[in-house]
Design a protein around this motif. Structure first.
Motif, mmCIF file in Angstrom:
data_model
loop_
_atom_site.group_PDB
_atom_site.id
_atom_site.type_symbol
_atom_site.label_atom_id
_atom_site.label_comp_id
_atom_site.label_asym_id
_atom_site.label_seq_id
_atom_site.Cartn_x
_atom_site.Cartn_y
_atom_site.Cartn_z
ATOM 1 N N ASN A 116 -24.976 54.076 40.976
ATOM 2 C CA ASN A 116 -25.586 55.364 40.650
ATOM 3 C C ASN A 116 -24.719 56.537 41.082
ATOM 4 N N ARG A 117 -23.675 56.251 41.835
ATOM 5 C CA ARG A 117 -22.768 57.313 42.268
ATOM 6 C C ARG A 117 -21.523 57.395 41.380
ATOM 7 N N ILE A 118 -21.497 56.597 40.324
ATOM 8 C CA ILE A 118 -20.394 56.669 39.365
ATOM 9 C C ILE A 118 -20.781 57.616 38.242
ATOM 10 N N ARG A 119 -19.939 58.605 37.989
ATOM 11 C CA ARG A 119 -20.226 59.592 36.953
ATOM 12 C C ARG A 119 -19.444 59.317 35.674
ATOM 13 N N GLU A 120 -18.251 58.717 35.807
ATOM 14 C CA GLU A 120 -17.386 58.583 34.636
ATOM 15 C C GLU A 120 -16.337 57.500 34.877
ATOM 16 N N ILE A 121 -15.980 56.789 33.804
ATOM 17 C CA ILE A 121 -14.799 55.929 33.789
ATOM 18 C C ILE A 121 -13.874 56.483 32.725
ATOM 19 N N ARG A 122 -12.784 57.057 33.157
ATOM 20 C CA ARG A 122 -11.832 57.665 32.226
ATOM 21 C C ARG A 122 -10.745 56.675 31.845
ATOM 22 N N GLU A 175 -4.286 54.332 32.407
ATOM 23 C CA GLU A 175 -5.038 54.314 33.650
ATOM 24 C C GLU A 175 -6.534 54.251 33.369
ATOM 25 N N PHE A 176 -7.232 53.450 34.169
ATOM 26 C CA PHE A 176 -8.694 53.481 34.217
ATOM 27 C C PHE A 176 -9.045 54.191 35.523
ATOM 28 N N ARG A 177 -9.770 55.285 35.416
ATOM 29 C CA ARG A 177 -10.027 56.104 36.601
ATOM 30 C C ARG A 177 -11.534 56.315 36.776
ATOM 31 N N ILE A 178 -12.041 55.969 37.948
ATOM 32 C CA ILE A 178 -13.457 56.150 38.258
ATOM 33 C C ILE A 178 -13.652 57.534 38.881
ATOM 34 N N VAL A 179 -14.600 58.279 38.341
ATOM 35 C CA VAL A 179 -14.989 59.561 38.917
ATOM 36 C C VAL A 179 -16.391 59.387 39.486
ATOM 37 N N PHE A 236 -17.979 55.884 29.948
ATOM 38 C CA PHE A 236 -16.653 55.795 29.338
ATOM 39 C C PHE A 236 -16.250 57.074 28.592
ATOM 40 N N THR A 237 -15.008 57.499 28.812
ATOM 41 C CA THR A 237 -14.380 58.539 28.013
ATOM 42 C C THR A 237 -12.945 58.114 27.723
ATOM 43 N N ALA A 238 -12.398 58.590 26.594
ATOM 44 C CA ALA A 238 -11.003 58.301 26.230
ATOM 45 C C ALA A 238 -10.243 59.623 26.257
ATOM 46 N N SER A 265 -8.106 54.738 40.702
ATOM 47 C CA SER A 265 -7.442 54.530 39.416
ATOM 48 C C SER A 265 -6.848 53.133 39.378
ATOM 49 N N MET A 266 -6.852 52.539 38.186
ATOM 50 C CA MET A 266 -6.198 51.262 37.937
ATOM 51 C C MET A 266 -5.078 51.557 36.954
ATOM 52 N N LYS A 267 -3.843 51.537 37.430
ATOM 53 C CA LYS A 267 -2.698 51.952 36.627
ATOM 54 C C LYS A 267 -1.963 50.738 36.070
ATOM 55 N N PHE A 268 -1.901 50.640 34.736
ATOM 56 C CA PHE A 268 -1.111 49.609 34.075
ATOM 57 C C PHE A 268 0.230 50.233 33.711
ATOM 58 N N ARG A 269 1.316 49.689 34.306
ATOM 59 C CA ARG A 269 2.583 50.424 34.319
ATOM 60 C C ARG A 269 3.735 49.704 33.628
ATOM 61 N N GLU A 270 3.454 48.731 32.778
ATOM 62 C CA GLU A 270 4.531 48.041 32.073
ATOM 63 C C GLU A 270 4.468 48.447 30.598
#
Length: 227
Positions: free
Chosen positions: A109-115, A206-210, A172-174, A66-71
């Protein structure tokens, strides 16, 4: 049937059972190894790429990819789904580098989703309804949607090939998560720690890779539970 023939038959049966068990153990080990190695590889690439930016962006690269933007004051105004100008500047710099890693990596090819996940505190948003949780579902969903909309309208996004855009459409999903995963003062999930929600820490994007490893691991666990 003689005793020796019976013992030989039993030994053959035990041998087949042992071989089958060894194969299952090896398969299980390979699933776990692939899962761990994929996450570690992508985590290391993200850390190396953004190590000079995490402090100025108030961003954290998590072990869970996950990439968390926290400000929060940089992301959105209180109760608003509109991106702040500063957050747009951050996305202009972050997104091309982030997607370049994922699109060109040998493990893509092992990435299923970017949330894209929108998270809020537990203050009720009157304009979205009387239920505090549902009103924040709408707010957080609007924020996640607006982040994805901004990304898709960036000039760098328009320069991707049709094949790359097809992959990004799949990834991508939102997701608006309201305050279901709000954080406490120690940045733990407040619902699990039974501590009070920290409103500032909870308001984040957050940007989260599944990875496909999560799906394989989930199937493996379900299979083991059904055995």
């Amino acid at each position: 049937m003689s005793v020796s023939d019976l013992m030989t038959g039993l030994m053959i049966i035990f041998l087949f059972v042992a071989v089958a068990y060894m194969i299952q153990v090896q398969d299980n080990q390979s699933v776990l190894t692939e899962y761990v190695e994929t996450k570690q590889h992508l985590h290391d690439r993200l850390v190396n790429e953004f190590k000079g930016d995490t402090a100025k962006w108030k961003m954290v690269v998590g072990r869970d990819l996950s990439m968390k933007f926290r400000e929060p004051e940089v992301l959105f105004e209180q109760g608003s789904g509109e991106l702040q100008p500063k957050f747009k500047e951050i996305l202009d710099e972050f997104i091309p580098r982030y997607l370049n890693i994922l699109l060109t990596d040998s493990l893509r090819n092992r990435i299923r989703e970017i949330r894209i996940e929108g998270h809020t505190d537990d203050l009720r948003m009157v304009k979205y309804g009387s239920d505090p949780y549902l009103s924040n579902v709408l707010l957080s969903q609007e924020r996640a949607y607006n982040v994805l909309s901004y990304i898709r309208n960036m000039e760098s996004f328009k320069d991707y090939t049709s094949e790359q855009k097809k992959i990004l459409d799949f990834w991508f999903t939102a997701n608006g998560l309201s305050y279901g995963k709000a954080l406490d003062s120690k940045e733990r999930y407040a619902a699990l720690s039974n501590d009070s929600i920290d409103k500032t820490k909870s308001r984040r994007v957050e940007f989260r890779i599944v990875t496909t490893g999560e799906e394989v691991l989930e199937n493996f666990v379900n299979r083991k539970n059904n055995e």
